[in-house]
Every structure is written in C-alpha cells, then in structure tokens.
Scaffold this active site. Structure first.
Site, mmCIF file in Angstrom:
data_model
loop_
_atom_site.group_PDB
_atom_site.id
_atom_site.type_symbol
_atom_site.label_atom_id
_atom_site.label_comp_id
_atom_site.label_asym_id
_atom_site.label_seq_id
_atom_site.Cartn_x
_atom_site.Cartn_y
_atom_site.Cartn_z
ATOM 1 N N GLN A 1 15.945 65.711 -34.767
ATOM 2 C CA GLN A 1 15.069 65.870 -35.938
ATOM 3 C C GLN A 1 13.683 66.382 -35.553
ATOM 4 O O GLN A 1 12.907 66.760 -36.432
ATOM 5 C CB GLN A 1 14.944 64.544 -36.690
ATOM 6 C CG GLN A 1 16.208 64.124 -37.407
ATOM 7 C CD GLN A 1 16.645 65.088 -38.495
ATOM 8 O OE1 GLN A 1 15.852 65.853 -39.043
ATOM 9 N NE2 GLN A 1 17.931 65.082 -38.805
ATOM 10 N N GLY B 1 25.392 69.652 -31.678
ATOM 11 C CA GLY B 1 24.555 68.538 -31.267
ATOM 12 C C GLY B 1 25.395 67.324 -30.924
ATOM 13 O O GLY B 1 25.106 66.595 -29.965
ATOM 14 N N THR B 2 26.449 67.112 -31.694
ATOM 15 C CA THR B 2 27.335 65.978 -31.431
ATOM 16 C C THR B 2 27.964 66.097 -30.045
ATOM 17 O O THR B 2 28.048 65.116 -29.297
ATOM 18 C CB THR B 2 28.433 65.903 -32.512
ATOM 19 O OG1 THR B 2 27.794 65.725 -33.780
ATOM 20 C CG2 THR B 2 29.395 64.762 -32.252
ATOM 21 N N CYS C 1 27.377 54.322 -52.306
ATOM 22 C CA CYS C 1 28.205 55.019 -53.288
ATOM 23 C C CYS C 1 28.281 56.518 -52.990
ATOM 24 O O CYS C 1 29.125 57.218 -53.522
ATOM 25 C CB CYS C 1 27.670 54.791 -54.700
ATOM 26 S SG CYS C 1 25.901 55.042 -54.859
ATOM 27 N N SER D 1 20.064 70.031 -31.711
ATOM 28 C CA SER D 1 21.029 70.793 -32.482
ATOM 29 C C SER D 1 20.315 71.940 -33.187
ATOM 30 O O SER D 1 19.353 71.724 -33.924
ATOM 31 C CB SER D 1 21.685 69.863 -33.499
ATOM 32 O OG SER D 1 22.624 70.575 -34.265
ATOM 33 N N HIS E 1 21.050 74.016 -35.644
ATOM 34 C CA HIS E 1 21.041 74.227 -37.102
ATOM 35 C C HIS E 1 19.993 73.362 -37.803
ATOM 36 O O HIS E 1 19.675 73.594 -38.961
ATOM 37 C CB HIS E 1 22.434 74.033 -37.704
ATOM 38 C CG HIS E 1 22.891 72.621 -37.799
ATOM 39 N ND1 HIS E 1 22.741 71.873 -38.942
ATOM 40 C CD2 HIS E 1 23.487 71.811 -36.901
ATOM 41 C CE1 HIS E 1 23.246 70.665 -38.731
ATOM 42 N NE2 HIS E 1 23.698 70.603 -37.512
#
Lengths: 84, 407
Positions: free
Chosen positions: B206, B99-100, B349, B223, B225
């Site tokens: 998405q 997808g990238t 974090c 994408s 996957h």
C-alpha cells in the site's frame, strides 16, 4: 428458566440467530431503548456479532458482561447490561 | 529522468511508429473511482511503455542474441528504477507474477533459510490475507499473530515479547494497513527484531509510490497494480546477506528466486508507472492527504453515529475508512455504486465468506456499515466533495429501511 445452568441471570432473550449484521445489533439497540435497565441475552450466529456487539456497547455506554456458547450450541450468547 | 527513463525513452522512441511518451504523462483517475487500494487504474506512462515494450521486450532476456539483449536492457533498467525507489540494490530485487507470489516466495524463503533457528512465523494480526495465508502454509500451527490497538497499530510490547521467545523464524509486518491506513512502526519493530536476530518481512504493497518507505527490512514485497502498473507484476526484494533459501528449481529466473518466464513488457510498464508516480509523489500525496483530512472531519459531522477508523495522523495519504452504525454494508455499496462511486467495504455481508474483515475484528472495531475510500492519484477534488454531499442521504436511506431512528 429453560436455559442451561451455565447462563448468567438475564431479563430477556433476543434470539437473532439466522440474521446477519447489522440486524442483531439493531435488535439489541431496540430492546435497550424499550427497557434501559434490562439485562439482555443476545443469541447470534452471525460471526460479525463477536466484533459488533462489544463495539456497539462501547458506542452506547453498555457493558458486555459475559460471552459464551448459546444453550443449544447454535451460535453464541452475549449478555449486555447497563453500565454500573 | 533516471537511467531507466533514458534507456526506455531511447529504445522506445527508435523502436515504435508512434512516439512513446514515457515521461510527462500525468495520471487522471476515472470519475468516481475511489478504490485505489484494491487496484489503481493503469497509469498512462505504463500503457505507453507496455505497448512499446511488447514490440521491444518480448525475447528471452537470458539468451545471447540481439533481441534478447534488448529485453535484458529493458529488464535491467526496470529493475534499477524499482530498486532505487525501494532503497535496494538491483541484485536484491526480483520480479514475480503477483504481489501474493512475492509474499509467498519471500516468506517461504525466510522459513527455509531459518530452519535451524526455528519454525515459528509471527505476523501482525492485521496483515493482508496473502501474508496470513503464506504464514499458515509455511508454518501450519506454528504461525501466530501479534495483536494491534484500536487504530490497527501493532502492539509493540507484545511483538517484543513474541520475538524474545525461542524458535522464531521471522516476523511479518506491513508498512501500512490496507483497510484502515494506519502506518506500522516498522523501524521500531525492525530494531527489536534485529536484537533477537529475527528477519523482518515487510509487505509494502500500500505504500510504494505513496509515501517514504521503510528501509530496515530483510525481505520486502510489493505489487505493481497498486501503484498504477499492470496486474501480474509483483516485487520481491531480499537484502544481501539475509539467510533466504529458494525452493525454485536450479536455473530459476530473477536471481534464482522466481520460477517461470519473466513478463518483461509488464515489468517495463510497472517501472514506467512507478517512475512517473514517484516524480509527482510528494505533491500528489500531500494533496490526497488533505482530501482525506476533509473526509475524516466532514463525514462524522454530517452523518450521525459514524466511527472513523485508523490513525488520524500516522496513516497512508490516500485512504480512510468509516463504519456507520446500523448500516448494511452491501446496501451501502450498492447505493454508492448507483450514485457513481466505486468504493469497498470490510463488512461481512460484502465478503464471500460472510466473515467480517479480520483487520476490523482485530481492532475491536464496528465491522458493519464499513466503507473504505482510497483515492487514486489524480482523484478529483470534486469527486470527494460530491461523496461528502451524497453520503448523509445514502446512510439515512439505508438506516431508514432498517427502522433505526432513535436507536
């Protein structure tokens, strides 16, 4: 007051630099409970503070009155005051 | 069953020892896996198709012998399936290695095609980092973002103003946000872009296989996957007539849009997964959306100081995100992992860079204590109910460690 002339008036400094989220916001919350009328200057270098301090102010009805660089250039300073 | 299904079923059933059941396989999700927005488990239909196509579709589809023709038939059928779902013509659809890569090639091709019109690349501030990185790579300091509201929806007035400025090469807008689920007003923004003659790139990663897709775009990227296909398959669709220029060498694969040898078996598997997912989509998305509604209503009732992020209605069917005040996201994820839940977080974090999610920051949302729940197809109702049972105790424990009672 030992800070530079650019800082706005405040009652107490909370130096939370070197501590990561959610600790700076918790320090802010604790100081607010201790003295709800205090004008608090939070110093933080956690990048999340830029989002989380205003978001916390919205949740707890406080006002983020000013944001600028910390006096020695390390991190940012957030002035949080009671709602008018 | 579509044309692709017939071809593959026929080819696969004659070409392998085991009966390759391309249709009829239903996905069932691994217990506690609630991170479908990161990647979906491989759909059983994809697994069957992949194994069969490894035998049937290994040859170079551009050659002239019988093995090559078999690869070509499989590849063409897969393309037809994917194009049908996207509302595109097959010759508008190319398969990429991710997808990238689809985003990078799609965006770069528009920038090159629009070189005479301008070099400013606009993106919503909440695009996937793949889009923002591609924009910066292509446009450098001429890349700019358009802000969003507190739900993560693009500021349409700001988009209109930015589109009206001279020198805009393109606007990139996702179909729906990957972190908080908010749907973007793609049709509205597409109409604005058209008024100014600016092409629109839609990252639909998405949404494919989850909901109706926007039809008004110049370039679309997705994408496999994310919908239950294998990793290593992206989709790049370029509308006929759009000024899009490849930088791939002459003779590049996939209508000259993509460098490198196409992975036919993986593409076949991706199409098989999409076909299977689409067959159940309306029923499954409605079921998952009801589970998301349950999470959205119950969690803030049971966990004090919970912020539910994203639009409650105009949203992806399978995704919901919370921020829990005074909670450390890393500890939260570790506790939930210990309780058997795979979920993710946009808190700083949890990121390698220690930066909070740019999506949450752009929304002005609380970034700590962040929890994204994204349901795979087939997610068990019992998993969602157990998460609702477990969360209050987990959040209370993490808050207790930090001594935040009364704050």
């Amino acid at each position: 007051m030992s800070h530079g002339p650019t800082l706005p008036p405040h009652d107490r400094v909370l130096d939370e630099r070197g501590r990561l989220c959610p600790l700076p916001v918790i320090a802010l919350a604790r100081a607010t409970v201790d003295d709800p009328a205090a004008r608090l200057l939070l110093l933080a270098d956690d990048p999340a503070a830029a989002s989380d301090v205003p978001a916390w102010c919205g949740l707890r009805g406080r006002v983020l009155a000013w944001v600028g660089d910390a006096p020695d250039g390390r991190g940012r300073a957030y002035l949080v005051v009671p709602a008018a | 069953m579509g044309h692709y299904g017939r071809v593959v079923a026929r080819d696969l059933s004659t070409g392998t020892d085991g009966a390759a059941t391309v249709s009829g396989a239903r996905s069932s999700a691994p217990a506690g896996y609630l991170d479908a927005a990161s990647t979906a488990p491989l759909h059983p239909a994809a697994r069957d198709a992949l194994l069969a196509a490894l035998d049937q579709g290994w040859a170079d589809p551009s050659r002239r012998y019988h093995q090559a023709r078999r690869s070509r038939i499989l590849l063409d059928a897969a393309r037809e399936t994917v194009a049908g779902v996207l509302g595109a013509r097959p010759d508008e659809v190319s398969f990429t290695a991710s997808g990238t890569q689809a985003v990078g090639l799609g965006l770069g091709g528009l920038v090159r095609g629009r070189a005479r019109a301008g070099d400013r690349v606009l993106s919503s501030a909440v695009e996937h980092s793949a889009v923002l990185h591609a924009a910066t790579a292509a446009a450098g300091p001429r890349a700019a973002t358009v802000g969003v509201d507190a739900t993560g929806r693009i500021d349409v007035d700001a988009a209109a103003a930015a589109l009206a400025e001279p020198g805009v090469a393109l606007l990139a807008l996702q179909s729906a946000n990957h972190e908080v689920g908010t749907r973007q007003p793609v049709d509205l923004v597409a109409a604005l872009a058209r008024e100014h003659g600016v092409p629109l790139l839609v990252d639909a990663a998405q949404s494919v296989g989850r909901e109706d897709l926007p039809r008004d775009w110049s370039v679309l990227a997705a994408s496999a996957h994310k919908w239950g296909g294998p990793a290593g398959v992206g989709v790049l669709a370029v509308r006929t007539g759009v000024r899009w220029r490849s930088d791939a060498p002459e003779g590049a694969q996939e209508h000259g849009r993509v460098p490198g040898f196409v992975d036919v078996p993986a593409v076949v598997a991706a199409a098989a997964a999409l076909e299977a997912v689409e067959r159940d989509r309306l029923v499954e998305s409605a079921r998952l959306s009801a589970l998301v509604d349950r999470l959205r209503s119950r969690v803030p009732e049971l966990v004090p100081d919970t912020v539910v992020l994203g639009d409650p209605v105009e949203r992806l069917p399978h995704l919901v995100t919370f921020s829990f005040l005074y909670v450390d996201g890393e500890t939260l994820l570790a506790d939930l992992d210990a309780a058997g839940f795979a979920v993710s977080s946009g808190s700083s974090c949890v990121s390698d860079s220690l930066q909070p999610s740019h999506v949450l920051a752009a929304m002005g949302a609380l970034t700590h204590g962040n929890l994204r729940v994204s349901l795979p197809n087939g997610a068990a109702t019992a998993d969602v109910d157990r998460l609702i049972d477990v969360l209050p105790g987990v959040v209370a424990r993490v808050r207790g460690m930090l001594g935040t009672q009364g704050l």
